[in-house]
Every structure is written in C-alpha cells, then in structure tokens.
Design a protein around this motif. Structure first.
Motif, mmCIF file in Angstrom:
data_model
loop_
_atom_site.group_PDB
_atom_site.id
_atom_site.type_symbol
_atom_site.label_atom_id
_atom_site.label_comp_id
_atom_site.label_asym_id
_atom_site.label_seq_id
_atom_site.Cartn_x
_atom_site.Cartn_y
_atom_site.Cartn_z
ATOM 1 N N ARG A 1 68.151 78.293 30.383
ATOM 2 C CA ARG A 1 68.386 79.245 29.295
ATOM 3 C C ARG A 1 67.132 79.941 28.775
ATOM 4 O O ARG A 1 67.152 81.148 28.518
ATOM 5 N N LEU A 2 66.042 79.198 28.586
ATOM 6 C CA LEU A 2 64.875 79.830 27.963
ATOM 7 C C LEU A 2 64.304 80.940 28.835
ATOM 8 O O LEU A 2 63.995 82.035 28.347
ATOM 9 N N THR A 3 64.165 80.684 30.116
ATOM 10 C CA THR A 3 63.648 81.724 31.012
ATOM 11 C C THR A 3 64.649 82.855 31.170
ATOM 12 O O THR A 3 64.287 84.044 31.102
ATOM 13 N N ALA A 4 65.917 82.519 31.371
ATOM 14 C CA ALA A 4 66.940 83.549 31.576
ATOM 15 C C ALA A 4 67.102 84.443 30.349
ATOM 16 O O ALA A 4 67.149 85.676 30.463
ATOM 17 N N ASN A 5 67.157 83.835 29.177
ATOM 18 C CA ASN A 5 67.450 84.603 27.970
ATOM 19 C C ASN A 5 66.215 85.245 27.345
ATOM 20 O O ASN A 5 66.228 86.437 27.007
ATOM 21 N N LEU A 6 65.142 84.469 27.170
ATOM 22 C CA LEU A 6 63.995 84.976 26.411
ATOM 23 C C LEU A 6 63.004 85.755 27.268
ATOM 24 O O LEU A 6 62.350 86.671 26.781
ATOM 25 N N VAL A 7 62.875 85.377 28.542
ATOM 26 C CA VAL A 7 61.901 86.045 29.408
ATOM 27 C C VAL A 7 62.541 87.195 30.170
ATOM 28 O O VAL A 7 62.065 88.337 30.106
ATOM 29 N N LYS B 1 63.405 89.768 26.984
ATOM 30 C CA LYS B 1 61.976 90.111 27.095
ATOM 31 C C LYS B 1 61.218 89.872 25.782
ATOM 32 O O LYS B 1 60.388 90.663 25.355
ATOM 33 N N ILE B 2 61.542 88.755 25.154
ATOM 34 C CA ILE B 2 60.841 88.350 23.935
ATOM 35 C C ILE B 2 59.600 87.537 24.279
ATOM 36 O O ILE B 2 58.614 87.563 23.536
ATOM 37 N N ALA B 3 59.655 86.825 25.396
ATOM 38 C CA ALA B 3 58.561 85.923 25.752
ATOM 39 C C ALA B 3 58.017 86.233 27.140
ATOM 40 O O ALA B 3 58.752 86.638 28.045
#
Length: 491
Positions: free
Chosen positions: A332-338, A342-344
């Motif tokens: 989830r963290l890579t899929a959603n935020l990165v 594109k927040i991280a």
C-alpha cells in the motif's frame, strides 16, 4: 528508508533494508589449529544427553550451563558455527554505553594462546569466513567453513570465551576504530542521527534509548578496565548458546562441545534489572538539522512485543499489518503514496515483535518535490486510518501469507539463515521449537484482527515523531563527505 547505524538487528527499523517484511515474517594443507594446541581436553565426568526437538534438530545443556543446538543438514559439506552471548546494549549502564560493541572488537585481539589477528587469519586459511555482530539484545560470533574444520573453529571460539587478553595497547588502538565507526555510521549521516535521537526520545527508562555503538563521550572515557569487566561479567558458558548447522552429526558435535566449551567453569552472572519503560503520556516530537538533499520523516508507535506465543495475538496482526503496508512490491505505501498520489519519494513500514525490550512500529519516508513533511505525515496517518475504518482485502492478506511461506522455504536453503532464525527466537525468550507454531499463528490472522490493531495502537499517546530538516551540503567540508568512502571496519 530508515538508517542502518550498525550491524545485524542494531536498529530495529533498519531491517526493512534487506527484507521488506520484518518481525515474525523475517524470523519467521596447514595444520591450522589442532584441538591439542589448546591443551589436552577431557570430557566432563557428568554425561550430557542430546534431546531431539524438531526435525533434524537436537539440543543439550552442558554441565557448565552452556546451551548447544545442532541442526543436521547434509545437503552440502559445509557448516555454520555460532556462539551467541545473551549480553547486548540492553545490559549496559550509563557511562559505559557501547561497551558490548567494543568488547566484540576486542575479541579478535588475541588470547593467551594466539596472537592478535590470528583468529581471522586461521579461519581465512581454512577457506572460511567469520565475523561478529552486536545488537540491543545479544552479541554473536560466527564462522562458515568446510565441515572438516569444525573442530578447529570450535576450539578457537572456546579459547576466546575464557582466555581473552585485553591489553592497554590493543584497546587504545581499537577504541579509536570504534569511535571512527560511530562517526562514519552515525555522526556523518543525518538519517542515522535522527534515528538515534528518536530512540532517545521514545524511550526513557529502557536501555533502548542509548545507541548500540555508544555515546561518543562514553567511548572517549572508556578504559580497558570497562571492557574487561564486561567480559568477566557476561562471557560465560552459562550465558551462551552455541549453534551448529550443516553436514554434521549431533552426537559428534556434542563431543566437540564438551571437549572445548565444556572445559570452562560457569560464572555467577550479574542480576538483570527490569528497567521497565513507563507509560507514554502524549505525543513526542523531535527535529534534527543536518546536510541532506531531502527531508525525512520517521514515526514510531509503542506496540506489544511477543512474550506469550498463544496469548499475544496482536503481535501477529501487527506483523501482517507491516507487510500489508510495505511487505511486497505492490504494497500500500509504495502503491498509494509513491506511485499514485506522488506524495512521497519513498515510504516504508517496519515492526519487530521479538525483542528482550519494548517494541516500536515504524512508518517512514521522504516527501516528493513540492510536498512537505506535514503532507507526508498526514498521508501516512491516513493509510493507517483507512485500514482502521475499512479493514483490508482478503486478497491482500493471502498475498502476505503466501510470501511468508515462500520466505520460510527459501531460508531453509541457507545454513546461516537456519541458524539466525533459531537464535533470534532463542535470544528473545521464544523457543525455536515454536517456529512452526508462529507460522500457524500468522496464517490464522484475520482481516478483522488487522483492522483491530490499526484502530487500537496507532494513537498519539503512543507516538514519537522525528523529522530531518535538510541543511545545505557543503562539498568543501570533509566531515560532511566522509560517508562517500566507507572505512574498512573489520568487525
């Protein structure tokens, strides 16, 4: 990703660098050195019995209290030999932080029978490899050699358990190496400084608040007497476990252990104080300013640690939660935020449920261009909140469980992997015989349990937040470019 200031297990958040899912998901010619060069051995008068525990694994306790674990694996004519001392930075006291790691270095500086550096030369001459590592909870030494050399490495290791020479000259040289190691791994790396500061903020009574490498002022004031006291206190057969994995027979290994380690007397160990961490009463924040290209955020919640295999069910759900967030390529963290929002630039999660002390659950990352640390903090919190409110998908859970099983199978291909799996459990109070049961408990985790831990533990009263505030990088300042070339830290 979170920093890696020392070696294996030395900062629990750093385990994510090597395997994306942690905690239980991770657990889950020359004569060289004849036995007689140490003197004539005699088997102890009291018989020691081997007990078979799980497939291919046998255990015994020598009369002097040393624990022996042997796992027979004949697939290759090699062997891993390790000795683990239940003494790490958790056992240190104020004023001598770092002494466990310093003593690890000194263990290669000679005994009453061999010269400084000779240990490593002899293992190299066998065609083997060896090293050591210090953690919060233990210190371990290992050799990987052809099975014919097992008697020699056991004799070498047993020799320095009892016969170590701690000279002023060698100590004066090696303490400088350790101080340089601290500079390179921590002082010159802002992310490592942030991790160190966060740990000192998150923990007050627990010795986990001090770095494994030690505070620089303690290293500067340390003497050979401090190292000698640590060695005398903790390096005893009744505070050690020897594990041998490879193409061996358990009965033969037991005989070797009796002839080598069995010679030394047990010691009265210092009492271990509880040093319980008091309840955190509110959110804690800390900032570190340092030369860096991007900001960095590290969030750490206090969560349960595994003590009772059958009752502590939340630790299994937290392990699964960590993997749901950051346990595979599409987590989830890579899929959603990165990728999507594109927040991280990067984002990760880490949790280690096996420890002698308290546990933390980490989220970390760096904001993408045009985004702030506050944006990233809000987004990371939102990922936990979403799971707390909406739960997880069954297919996510099944993916994590499948990867866990695969990782466990792959680990069995390595003698070192098998030894590490067994000992990381044993050193934190979990019997290695529980390995399959731990896997069963992970496989039994339900979506509702994952949702419950996301709802119950991720509150501000349990949270410490660290922020790296980037300062301009000055290429003309050598102290800020030290990390570009790694010094040769042997151990």
């Amino acid at each position: 990703m979170a920093p890696q200031p020392l070696t294996v297990n030395q900062a629990r958040v750093n385990r994510r660098r090597n395997t994306r899912s942690k905690s239980l998901l991770t657990w889950l010619g020359l004569s060289l050195f004849s036995l007689f060069s140490l003197g004539c051995f005699s088997t102890p008068a009291h018989a020691t019995t081997l007990t078979k525990t799980v497939a291919g694994t046998h255990v015994a306790t020598l009369p002097n209290g040393l624990n022996l674990i042997v796992k027979e694996d004949p697939r290759a004519p090699t062997v891993v030999h390790m000795v683990w001392y239940k003494a790490g930075s958790i056992d240190e006291t104020n004023g001598t932080t770092g002494v466990a790691h310093v003593l690890e270095h000194m263990m290669f500086k000679g005994t009453r029978t061999i010269k400084p550096g000779e240990f490593s030369k002899r293992v190299a001459a066998m065609g083997g490899r060896e090293n050591a590592f210090t953690s919060t909870d233990f210190t371990a030494y290992f050799q990987q050699v052809h099975k014919r050399y097992l008697p020699q490495v056991m004799a070498l290791e047993a020799d320095r358990m009892h016969n170590l020479v701690l000279s002023e000259k060698e100590f004066a040289q090696e303490i400088k190496v350790v101080m340089e190691e601290r500079r390179w791994r921590t002082d010159d790396k802002p992310k490592s400084q942030l991790f160190e500061t966060l740990m000192a903020t998150a923990f007050t009574a627990s010795p986990y608040h001090a770095p494994i490498v030690g505070w620089m002022s303690d290293l500067e004031a340390m003497t050979v007497a401090d190292a000698r006291r640590w060695y005398q206190d903790w390096y005893a057969p009744n505070n050690a476990t020897v594990i041998v994995v490879g193409d061996v027979r358990a009965a033969e290994v037991l005989a070797l252990a009796q002839q080598t380690y069995g010679r030394w007397p047990r010691k009265a160990l210092p009492p271990r104080k509880p040093q319980q961490e008091p309840a955190q009463l509110g959110l804690r924040r800390v900032q570190v300013h340092g030369p860096a290209e991007t900001p960095y955020l590290l969030m750490a919640w206090k969560v349960p640690v595994l003590r009772d295999i059958e009752q502590d069910n939340d630790v299994y759900a937290l392990s699964v939660l960590s993997a749901i967030l950051d346990g595979y390529e599409g987590a989830r963290l890579t899929a959603n935020l990165v990728r999507n929002d594109k927040i991280a630039l990067n984002a990760g999660a880490s949790y280690d449920s096996t420890a002698r002390g308290p546990a933390l659950f980490y989220l970390d990352g760096s904001p993408a261009p045009g985004k702030t640390v506050a944006d990233l903090e809000q987004a990371l919190r939102a990922q936990i909140t979403q799971i707390a409110q909406q739960g997880i998908r069954e297919e996510e859970l099944q993916r994590v469980k499948a990867q866990l099983i695969a990782a466990r199978v792959y680990k069995q291909d390595s003698n070192m992997g098998q030894a590490m799996e067994i000992m990381q459990l044993e050193m934190t109070g979990i019997p290695h015989t529980a390995s399959d049961r731990l896997l069963e408990k992970i496989r039994a985790v339900t979506p509702a349990q994952v949702q419950a831990v996301a709802r119950n533990y991720f509150i501000d009263a349990h949270l410490t937040i660290g922020e790296l505030v980037p300062e301009p990088i000055d290429p003309a300042n050598p102290s800020k470019t030290r990390a570009k070339s790694r010094p040769n830290f042997r151990h």
